[in-house]
Scaffold this active site. Structure first.
Site, PDB file in Angstrom:
ATOM      1  N   ASP A 225      42.233  36.017  57.587  1.00  0.00           N
ATOM      2  CA  ASP A 225      41.307  35.442  56.191  1.00  0.00           C
ATOM      3  C   ASP A 225      40.112  35.671  56.666  1.00  0.00           C
ATOM      4  O   ASP A 225      39.607  35.689  57.901  1.00  0.00           O
ATOM      5  CB  ASP A 225      41.935  34.231  55.837  1.00  0.00           C
ATOM      6  CG  ASP A 225      41.868  34.129  54.278  1.00  0.00           C
ATOM      7  OD1 ASP A 225      41.023  34.796  53.797  1.00  0.00           O
ATOM      8  OD2 ASP A 225      42.373  33.143  53.851  1.00  0.00           O
TER       9      ASP A 225
ATOM     10  N   HIS B 207      47.063  41.400  46.685  1.00  0.00           N
ATOM     11  CA  HIS B 207      46.096  40.282  46.550  1.00  0.00           C
ATOM     12  C   HIS B 207      44.811  40.885  46.597  1.00  0.00           C
ATOM     13  O   HIS B 207      43.786  40.428  45.647  1.00  0.00           O
ATOM     14  CB  HIS B 207      46.441  39.180  47.445  1.00  0.00           C
ATOM     15  CG  HIS B 207      45.780  38.072  47.529  1.00  0.00           C
ATOM     16  ND1 HIS B 207      45.334  37.176  46.373  1.00  0.00           N
ATOM     17  CD2 HIS B 207      44.848  37.592  48.432  1.00  0.00           C
ATOM     18  CE1 HIS B 207      44.711  36.450  46.628  1.00  0.00           C
ATOM     19  NE2 HIS B 207      44.285  36.355  47.922  1.00  0.00           N
TER      20      HIS B 207
HETATM   21  C1  HEM Z   1      47.686  30.288  49.995  1.00  0.00           C
HETATM   22  C2  HEM Z   1      47.058  31.108  49.131  1.00  0.00           C
HETATM   23  C3  HEM Z   1      46.221  32.330  49.524  1.00  0.00           C
HETATM   24  C4  HEM Z   1      46.248  33.132  50.845  1.00  0.00           C
HETATM   25  C5  HEM Z   1      47.372  32.930  51.843  1.00  0.00           C
HETATM   26  C6  HEM Z   1      45.328  34.098  50.801  1.00  0.00           C
HETATM   27  C7  HEM Z   1      45.062  35.230  51.599  1.00  0.00           C
HETATM   28  C8  HEM Z   1      44.186  35.995  51.678  1.00  0.00           C
HETATM   29  C9  HEM Z   1      43.856  37.005  52.746  1.00  0.00           C
HETATM   30  C10 HEM Z   1      44.653  37.228  53.690  1.00  0.00           C
HETATM   31  C11 HEM Z   1      42.739  37.822  52.011  1.00  0.00           C
HETATM   32  C12 HEM Z   1      42.140  39.102  52.942  1.00  0.00           C
HETATM   33  C13 HEM Z   1      41.230  38.585  54.071  1.00  0.00           C
HETATM   34  C14 HEM Z   1      39.818  38.817  53.427  1.00  0.00           C
HETATM   35  O1  HEM Z   1      39.277  39.637  52.472  1.00  0.00           O
HETATM   36  O2  HEM Z   1      39.280  37.454  53.632  1.00  0.00           O
HETATM   37  C15 HEM Z   1      42.452  37.220  50.991  1.00  0.00           C
HETATM   38  C16 HEM Z   1      41.166  37.535  50.423  1.00  0.00           C
HETATM   39  C17 HEM Z   1      40.801  37.055  48.878  1.00  0.00           C
HETATM   40  N1  HEM Z   1      41.292  36.044  48.414  1.00  0.00           N
HETATM   41 FE1  HEM Z   1      42.986  35.020  48.950  1.00  0.00          FE
HETATM   42  N2  HEM Z   1      44.352  33.862  49.543  1.00  0.00           N
HETATM   43  C18 HEM Z   1      45.073  32.715  48.881  1.00  0.00           C
HETATM   44  C19 HEM Z   1      44.524  32.093  47.879  1.00  0.00           C
HETATM   45  C20 HEM Z   1      43.407  32.577  46.992  1.00  0.00           C
HETATM   46  C21 HEM Z   1      43.165  32.031  45.663  1.00  0.00           C
HETATM   47  C22 HEM Z   1      43.665  31.021  45.053  1.00  0.00           C
HETATM   48  C23 HEM Z   1      42.143  32.908  45.250  1.00  0.00           C
HETATM   49  C24 HEM Z   1      41.531  33.013  43.935  1.00  0.00           C
HETATM   50  C25 HEM Z   1      41.841  32.708  42.776  1.00  0.00           C
HETATM   51  C26 HEM Z   1      41.786  33.993  46.137  1.00  0.00           C
HETATM   52  C27 HEM Z   1      40.920  35.128  46.239  1.00  0.00           C
HETATM   53  C28 HEM Z   1      40.614  35.981  47.139  1.00  0.00           C
HETATM   54  C29 HEM Z   1      39.311  36.834  47.398  1.00  0.00           C
HETATM   55  C30 HEM Z   1      38.038  36.810  46.246  1.00  0.00           C
HETATM   56  C31 HEM Z   1      39.578  37.561  48.451  1.00  0.00           C
HETATM   57  C32 HEM Z   1      38.702  38.871  49.017  1.00  0.00           C
HETATM   58  C33 HEM Z   1      39.006  39.895  48.173  1.00  0.00           C
HETATM   59  C34 HEM Z   1      38.211  41.105  48.724  1.00  0.00           C
HETATM   60  O3  HEM Z   1      36.798  40.802  48.541  1.00  0.00           O
HETATM   61  O4  HEM Z   1      38.497  42.192  49.154  1.00  0.00           O
HETATM   62  N3  HEM Z   1      42.503  33.760  47.132  1.00  0.00           N
HETATM   63  N4  HEM Z   1      43.044  36.139  50.704  1.00  0.00           N
END
Ligand code: HEM
Length: 503
Positions: free
Chosen positions: A215, A354
């Site tokens: 992450d 995601h």
């Molecule tokens: C337990 C819940 C969640 C998990 C396991 C999770 C996991 C991840 C992972 C593994 C990444 C990819 C790594 C990275 O780009 O930093 C990511 C990216 C991201 N997540 Fe989550 N996330 C969660 C909840 C959320 C929530 C609630 C939101 C917003 C409503 C969110 C928004 C984002 C955004 C904006 C990115 C970056 C996408 C990009 O710029 O490519 N995440 N998340």
């Protein structure tokens, strides 16, 4: 709007730099004596870590790490304290930030409308629209299935102190200092509502969330902060207006906010337990057997998981390496975020994955206008969460069911909740037709998409037949509550929130 007067020293450190954290405590409190609190807050402000100090600490950590590694390390911009503490000696760094709910501002006698209806109503008022699990089928009679701390009416949360650092001892010690200041001269101005603590995962899982994926890779860069003084955004990193994160700065489109709110940011906190053994069982049961026969070929479960996330567990993006993981690429910040999606095609990465739902990159180019050349930019958030809970035990692996609560304390900063966190959750993750006008309906974000715990569907999971729907028979992330806060500037903390008389 000119941002020439902007100073990192006026902004709390978790917002635009991020407090360095191996351990983080969230101390939720209510104000029981507003007058005493305002006086005591004045003495707390010197403890608050500014963005300027947070930058200095990161530089110190990198230098420390580089020295330990013989000068060959430390330019990745994603340093966590976890990276150095495993090879003691330790560089002790602790940061403190503070933020207030709408009810908290009122308890301090502050009546100004910050012009964010979701902040004003509180997260409890948004739970139905966020499609959290709960009872009742209208917004009015909905009761979310949240932890009691976030549901209290009479004992509502007024604020949160965030303390982050290198170890439980140092973080807890600093929290005790904070509490002592807020109970100086025998008058305790606050009462504890709840204390939550998160930890970076141990060993090889450092930096990975509990499903196992790296992450904290993709964050927006801010104009005037990340593109000045010789700095430039990383390849693939979006450069967005400062006002996407901070109130009163270029790009904050809301007019008429109180002037003291400038350089503050809204903090969305969510407690998001993750059902890891159940998620793994789903991947094993629903993934298709493959006939690939080469060294390091991913397992069917790894492929399905990667297609749901849009990245392999290492962090390597599917858009660049769709068939096999590439940990070397994943570890290279010059390459691990340098991609755009191919609009109309989900062969390499599902529309609903995601990271594609949360940052559709080129998918929305058709909606660009002269005034909004990048339709994704206004919805960018700064993510500052931390995992909580123990590693999955052998017993949980064997029984394939969760016994101990674990997940993510999600934290995001944005200047506008209905453009940032709340928008991403409702309009993109939970919206099965998003991204729009694709040849096949994308379905829900399989990681965080919500439908009040109803069954969800995604397409694109099977790369041999991307139109095939996959039934997601449960949610593996379930919200147990949270709150919307406002994280004020240092000046506001010093001169408005802590002045002896309410303004
Ligand atoms: C337990 C819940 C969640 C998990 C396991 C999770 C996991 C991840 C992972 C593994 C990444 C990819 C790594 C990275 O780009 O930093 C990511 C990216 C991201 N997540 Fe989550 N996330 C969660 C909840 C959320 C929530 C609630 C939101 C917003 C409503 C969110 C928004 C984002 C955004 C904006 C990115 C970056 C996408 C990009 O710029 O490519 N995440 N998340």
């Amino acid at each position: 709007m000119a941002d020439g007067d902007f100073k990192l020293s006026n902004v709390q450190g978790d917002i635009i730099v991020g407090l360095s954290k191996k351990t983080e405590i969230f101390f939720f409190f209510r104000v029981v004596n507003g007058t005493a609190f305002r006086t005591q807050l004045k003495n707390l402000v010197p403890l608050i870590t500014t963005a300027d100090q947070a930058t200095g600490e990161r530089t110190a950590i990198r230098a420390f790490k580089a020295a330990r590694a013989g000068g060959a390390n430390g330019v990745d911009g994603q340093t966590t304290l976890g990276e150095i503490t495993e090879n003691a000696p330790l560089l002790s760094v602790v940061g403190v930030n503070i933020a207030f709910s709408q009810k908290g501002l009122i308890a301090l006698g502050i009546q100004d409308d910050l012009k964010d209806p979701l902040f004003t109503a509180g997260q409890r008022g948004d739970a139905f629209d966020l499609a959290d699990k709960g009872t009742g089928n209208t917004k009015e009679n909905f009761k979310p299935d949240w932890d009691a701390a976030f549901l209290q009416e009479q004992q509502a949360i007024h604020g949160v102190v965030l303390v982050a650092g290198d170890s439980f001892e140092s973080v807890n010690g600093k929290l005790e200092e904070v509490k002592a200041i807020l109970s100086a001269k025998g008058t305790s101005s606050i009462a504890e509502v709840a204390t939550l603590a998160g930890d970076v995962r141990p060993g090889e899982f450092k930096g990975h969330e509990h499903f196992g994926f790296l992450d904290g890779i993709s964050q927006p860069a801010l104009k005037g902060v990340d593109n000045v003084g010789g700095k430039k955004p990383l390849p693939g990193q979006s450069l967005v207006d400062l006002g996407v994160a901070l109130l009163g700065r270029s790009g904050d489109t809301v007019k008429g906010r109180a002037s003291w709110a400038k350089d503050g940011s809204f903090l969305a906190f969510r407690k998001l337990p993750q059902f890891v053994p159940e998620f793994d069982r789903f991947l094993e049961e629903k993934s298709k057997p493959i006939s690939d026969d080469f060294d390091d070929a991913p397992t069917p479960a790894d492929i399905l998981g990667a297609r749901m996330m849009g990245r392999w567990k290492s962090g390597a993006p599917l858009r660049i390496t769709p068939f096999v993981d590439n940990p070397v690429l994943a570890a290279d910040p010059q390459r691990n975020n340098k991609f755009k999606f191919n609009p109309k095609s989900q062969e390499m990465c599902p529309f609903s994955a995601h990271v594609r739902k949360m940052n559709p990159r080129k998918d929305l180019d058709q909606f660009a206008t002269a005034s909004i050349p990048d339709p994704v930019a206004p919805h960018m958030i700064l993510r500052r969460g931390i995992p909580f809970g123990p590693e999955v035990t052998t017993e949980e692996k064997l029984t394939k069911s969760t016994r101990y609560e674990r997940g993510l304390y999600f934290v995001s900063y944005q200047s506008n909740l209905s453009q940032g966190f709340s928008f991403l959750q409702k309009r993109w993750a939970n919206e099965k037709t998003f991204p729009p006008q694709e040849p096949v309906e994308p379905g829900f974000d399989p990681i965080i998409g919500q439908a009040h715990d109803e069954v969800r569907v995604m397409t694109g999971a099977n790369d041999d037949n991307t139109n095939e729907p996959l039934r997601l028979d449960r949610q593996w992330v379930q919200s147990k509550g949270g709150e919307y806060f406002f994280s004020p500037s240092i000046e506001a903390l010093n001169h408005v929130l802590s002045s002896v008389a309410a303004p």
